[in-house]
Design an enzyme around this catalytic site. Structure first.
Site, PDB file in Angstrom:
ATOM      1  N   LEU A 156       0.712  -1.200  -0.060  1.00 52.81           N
ATOM      2  CA  LEU A 156       0.023  -0.024  -0.085  1.00 52.81           C
ATOM      3  C   LEU A 156       0.817   1.278   0.044  1.00 52.81           C
ATOM      4  O   LEU A 156       2.009   1.407   0.491  1.00 52.81           O
ATOM      5  CB  LEU A 156      -1.056   0.225   1.116  1.00 52.81           C
ATOM      6  CG  LEU A 156      -0.514  -0.037   2.661  1.00 52.81           C
ATOM      7  CD1 LEU A 156       0.186   1.386   2.977  1.00 52.81           C
ATOM      8  CD2 LEU A 156      -1.456  -0.298   3.811  1.00 52.81           C
ATOM      9  N   ASN A 214      10.652  -2.105  -4.192  1.00 54.09           N
ATOM     10  CA  ASN A 214      11.183  -0.535  -3.565  1.00 54.09           C
ATOM     11  C   ASN A 214      12.246  -0.299  -4.114  1.00 54.09           C
ATOM     12  O   ASN A 214      12.498   1.046  -4.425  1.00 54.09           O
ATOM     13  CB  ASN A 214      11.087  -0.775  -1.941  1.00 54.09           C
ATOM     14  CG  ASN A 214       9.844  -0.258  -1.490  1.00 54.09           C
ATOM     15  OD1 ASN A 214       8.589  -0.398  -2.203  1.00 54.09           O
ATOM     16  ND2 ASN A 214       9.596  -0.540  -0.116  1.00 54.09           N
ATOM     17  N   GLY A 259      12.918  15.912  -8.549  1.00 55.70           N
ATOM     18  CA  GLY A 259      12.352  16.502  -7.250  1.00 55.70           C
ATOM     19  C   GLY A 259      13.739  16.462  -6.255  1.00 55.70           C
ATOM     20  O   GLY A 259      14.627  16.269  -6.600  1.00 55.70           O
ATOM     21  N   CYS A 266       9.640   3.828   3.867  1.00 58.19           N
ATOM     22  CA  CYS A 266       9.810   2.610   3.318  1.00 58.19           C
ATOM     23  C   CYS A 266      11.192   2.795   2.283  1.00 58.19           C
ATOM     24  O   CYS A 266      12.300   1.832   2.753  1.00 58.19           O
ATOM     25  CB  CYS A 266       8.721   2.181   2.336  1.00 58.19           C
ATOM     26  SG  CYS A 266       7.403   1.605   3.495  1.00 58.19           S
ATOM     27  N   LYS A 269      14.861   2.996   4.291  1.00 60.47           N
ATOM     28  CA  LYS A 269      15.475   1.959   4.834  1.00 60.47           C
ATOM     29  C   LYS A 269      15.346   0.515   4.220  1.00 60.47           C
ATOM     30  O   LYS A 269      16.123  -0.154   4.603  1.00 60.47           O
ATOM     31  CB  LYS A 269      14.203   2.003   6.037  1.00 60.47           C
ATOM     32  CG  LYS A 269      12.979   1.087   6.065  1.00 60.47           C
ATOM     33  CD  LYS A 269      12.307   0.916   7.199  1.00 60.47           C
ATOM     34  CE  LYS A 269      10.999   0.191   7.088  1.00 60.47           C
ATOM     35  NZ  LYS A 269      10.977  -0.971   6.373  1.00 60.47           N
TER      36      LYS A 269
HETATM   37  P1  NAD Z   1       4.268   2.045  12.067  1.00 58.38           P
HETATM   38  O1  NAD Z   1       5.251   2.322  12.825  1.00 58.38           O
HETATM   39  O2  NAD Z   1       3.151   2.897  11.691  1.00 58.38           O
HETATM   40  O3  NAD Z   1       3.440   0.823  12.963  1.00 58.38           O
HETATM   41  C1  NAD Z   1       3.865  -0.097  13.894  1.00 58.38           C
HETATM   42  C2  NAD Z   1       3.222  -0.407  15.073  1.00 58.38           C
HETATM   43  O4  NAD Z   1       3.573  -1.533  15.501  1.00 58.38           O
HETATM   44  C3  NAD Z   1       3.180   0.756  16.079  1.00 58.38           C
HETATM   45  O5  NAD Z   1       1.826   1.117  16.389  1.00 58.38           O
HETATM   46  C4  NAD Z   1       3.807  -0.124  17.302  1.00 58.38           C
HETATM   47  O6  NAD Z   1       3.502   0.472  18.569  1.00 58.38           O
HETATM   48  C5  NAD Z   1       3.364  -1.525  17.043  1.00 58.38           C
HETATM   49  N1  NAD Z   1       4.076  -2.442  17.664  1.00 58.38           N
HETATM   50  C6  NAD Z   1       5.426  -2.376  17.665  1.00 58.38           C
HETATM   51  N2  NAD Z   1       5.935  -3.645  18.492  1.00 58.38           N
HETATM   52  C7  NAD Z   1       4.617  -4.191  18.682  1.00 58.38           C
HETATM   53  C8  NAD Z   1       4.543  -5.498  19.512  1.00 58.38           C
HETATM   54  N3  NAD Z   1       5.384  -6.162  19.975  1.00 58.38           N
HETATM   55  N4  NAD Z   1       3.228  -5.885  19.637  1.00 58.38           N
HETATM   56  C9  NAD Z   1       2.071  -5.176  19.070  1.00 58.38           C
HETATM   57  N5  NAD Z   1       2.386  -3.970  18.389  1.00 58.38           N
HETATM   58  C10 NAD Z   1       3.717  -3.558  18.391  1.00 58.38           C
HETATM   59  O7  NAD Z   1       4.912   1.164  10.905  1.00 58.38           O
HETATM   60  P2  NAD Z   1       4.051   0.927   9.281  1.00 58.38           P
HETATM   61  O8  NAD Z   1       4.356   2.112   8.577  1.00 58.38           O
HETATM   62  O9  NAD Z   1       2.774   0.567   9.626  1.00 58.38           O
HETATM   63  O10 NAD Z   1       4.984  -0.345   9.003  1.00 58.38           O
HETATM   64  C11 NAD Z   1       4.733  -1.505   9.223  1.00 58.38           C
HETATM   65  C12 NAD Z   1       5.595  -2.377   8.440  1.00 58.38           C
HETATM   66  O11 NAD Z   1       5.133  -2.582   7.139  1.00 58.38           O
HETATM   67  C13 NAD Z   1       7.048  -2.161   8.346  1.00 58.38           C
HETATM   68  O12 NAD Z   1       7.752  -3.180   8.017  1.00 58.38           O
HETATM   69  C14 NAD Z   1       7.149  -1.290   6.883  1.00 58.38           C
HETATM   70  O13 NAD Z   1       8.135  -1.268   6.048  1.00 58.38           O
HETATM   71  C15 NAD Z   1       6.007  -2.041   6.098  1.00 58.38           C
HETATM   72  N6  NAD Z   1       5.307  -1.282   5.118  1.00 58.38           N
HETATM   73  C16 NAD Z   1       5.013   0.067   5.498  1.00 58.38           C
HETATM   74  C17 NAD Z   1       4.233   0.812   4.271  1.00 58.38           C
HETATM   75  C18 NAD Z   1       4.019   2.095   4.779  1.00 58.38           C
HETATM   76  O14 NAD Z   1       3.696   2.867   3.569  1.00 58.38           O
HETATM   77  N7  NAD Z   1       3.924   2.761   6.014  1.00 58.38           N
HETATM   78  C19 NAD Z   1       3.886   0.146   3.201  1.00 58.38           C
HETATM   79  C20 NAD Z   1       4.440  -1.132   2.950  1.00 58.38           C
HETATM   80  C21 NAD Z   1       4.982  -1.889   3.900  1.00 58.38           C
END
Ligand code: NAD
Length: 441
Positions: A156, A214, A259, A266, A269
């Site tokens: 997403l 990515n 840009g 994402c 990292k």
């Molecule tokens: P985020 O930081 O917004 O959310 C992570 C959540 O996990 C936080 O609310 C944190 O409190 C919680 N958490 C941490 N440890 C925990 C535990 N032990 N038990 C329960 N909850 C816990 O992260 P995000 O942006 O949602 O990204 C999550 C993953 O998805 C990452 O690996 C990221 O690379 C990947 N991802 C992100 C996106 C994006 O656009 N943000 C898109 C694709 C993939």
């Protein structure tokens, strides 16, 4: 189906809500008590268009539940999604501590057979690590409970996350277990009714697919930024070049905008983590290392233009910054170019007045916390009052067609540095602006 999503951030909250929207019963779990409390009250901790209403509806109809108690979620559901953060570790690798914490909890508290699905972006081989971590806890308990591991990376885009989740381009599922594969097909069927988008593969390939996607997108951006920098040296215009190459179907128009660098939670990292994984496995990743280096330099290109125009010492200068989020449509500021740009300006003693439609709170609370000489304003026009120049960093729609006469009456000097090439150079010159953009003289 009954499922849990562990980690209620951008990915966990959006995907949990979308699963609930399709009629599933979902438990969203997070260790952040404040976040869970506010979600229970219908307050959404992130800005994502369309999310509020969907969360509130699904909480009302009982499809979406929030809890800090992972035990409750493990008891009530049989598919567990891991969607916790995998931030960059000190050495550039993905920090897996949250993923492995969840795996330990699963092994410690599970009471029946489970499918454990990893949605977080994790290096190739992490599924094996999750498996051995859960198994070790089960062995301590002398338990014979069965579980099956699935890799289901998320694609997403923040700002369009609901649309991406409800109508995914593809659903990548990696598993070596037939039963788990069938369950995943069943779960995702309502999201892919229009045409088949389910792509099954082995676990390692699924994990790698996310990094390859990515890295490819980041490469397109850095490539265009490099072309832009060369254009400037040669007196060519990257905006014309972009249209010229985009019309070639093999290249396409998407992701070729020049840009002031990519940011976000994402690309930076994930590119770093892939570099680290490659090096750990005795491969020198020359191309993606250059992609990262080009991007780090690109975040400073606007500052270099400003220094060229005003000199190194920026004391007594005030700059209006439009846009703090790493891209429009989100309040996310992780690794945003605005952070580098504002810090570089303030380091040279400039004063900065910033405006962003959604991300100012994030800036104040985390990313630009306690910075002196930085103020925030609610209106884009108030930001430019008496400023020596306007700097456009994030291309929010509200910046696309500003009232240039209004800008002229408010700015001290009619100067615009545009990090997203939003305006027509010729028109701005005719209006009496000194206008700088990326990749065009
Ligand atoms: P985020 O930081 O917004 O959310 C992570 C959540 O996990 C936080 O609310 C944190 O409190 C919680 N958490 C941490 N440890 C925990 C535990 N032990 N038990 C329960 N909850 C816990 O992260 P995000 O942006 O949602 O990204 C999550 C993953 O998805 C990452 O690996 C990221 O690379 C990947 N991802 C992100 C996106 C994006 O656009 N943000 C898109 C694709 C993939």
């Amino acid at each position: 189906m009954k499922l849990s999503v562990i980690g209620t951030g951008y990915v966990g909250l959006v995907s949990g809500t979308c699963f609930a929207e399709m009629g599933n019963t979902v438990y969203c779990v997070d260790t952040d008590e404040k976040k869970i409390e506010s979600l229970k009250k219908g307050k959404i901790p992130i800005y994502e268009p369309g999310l509020d209403a969907m969360v509130i509806d699904n909480v009302k109809n009982g499809g979406l539940n929030f809890t800090v108690d992972i035990k409750e979620a493990l008891e009530k559901t049989s598919i567990i999604f891991i969607a916790v953060g995998t931030p960059m570790g000190e050495d550039g690798s993905a920090d897996l501590k949250y993923v492995l914490q969840v795996a330990e909890s699963i092994g410690t508290y599970m009471k029946h057979e489970l499918i454990v699905v990893n949605k977080s972006t994790v290096p190739v081989g992490t599924a094996d690590l999750v498996k051995t971590t859960i198994q070790a806890k089960l062995d301590e308990r002398k338990s014979n409970l069965q579980f099956y591991i699935v890799s289901n990376p998320e694609f997403l885009k923040e700002g369009a996350a609901i649309e991406d989740c409800m109508k995914p381009d593809r659903v990548i599922v990696g598993t070596d277990n037939v039963k788990a594969l069938e369950k995943m097909k069943e779960l995702y069927a309502p999201f892919t009714v229009n045409h088949e988008r389910f792509v099954a593969m082995d676990i390692r390939s699924a994990e790698m697919t996310k990094y390859a996607a990515n890295a490819m997108l980041a490469t397109k951006i850095s490539f265009m930024n490099e072309m832009a920098n060369i254009c400037e040296k040669l007196g060519a215009d990257i905006n014309s070049v972009r249209v010229g190459i985009g019309s070639d179907k093999r290249i396409g128009y998407s992701f070729i905008y020049p840009g002031c660098g990519y940011g976000g939670s994402c690309f930076p990292k994930d590119v770093q983590a892939l570099i680290k994984t490659a090096k750990d496995n005795e491969y020198e990743p020359k191309l993606i290392s250059a992609v990262e280096e080009v991007n780090n330099n690109q975040k400073k290109v606007l500052v270099e233009k400003i220094i060229k125009r005003f000199g190194e010492d920026l004391s007594n200068k005030t700059f209006a910054v439009w846009g703090l989020a790493f891209k429009p449509g989100t309040d996310d500021m992780r690794d945003a170019p605005s952070i580098t740009i504002i810090k570089e300006l303030i380091k040279r003693k400039a004063k900065v007045i910033a405006h962003d439609p959604k991300a100012a709170e994030q800036a104040k609370t985390y990313y630009l916390k306690d910075l002196e000489n930085l103020d925030y304003v609610e209106s884009k026009y108030d930001a430019v009052n008496n400023a020596d120049a306007l700097i456009l960093v994030t291309e929010w729609k509200e910046f696309r067609s500003p009232d240039f006469d209004e800008l002229k009456t408010r700015l001290k000097e009619n100067i615009i540095f545009d990090g997203r090439n939003q305006y027509n150079s010729q028109k701005l010159k005719e209006l009496g602006f000194e206008y700088y953009q990326i990749g065009s003289a």
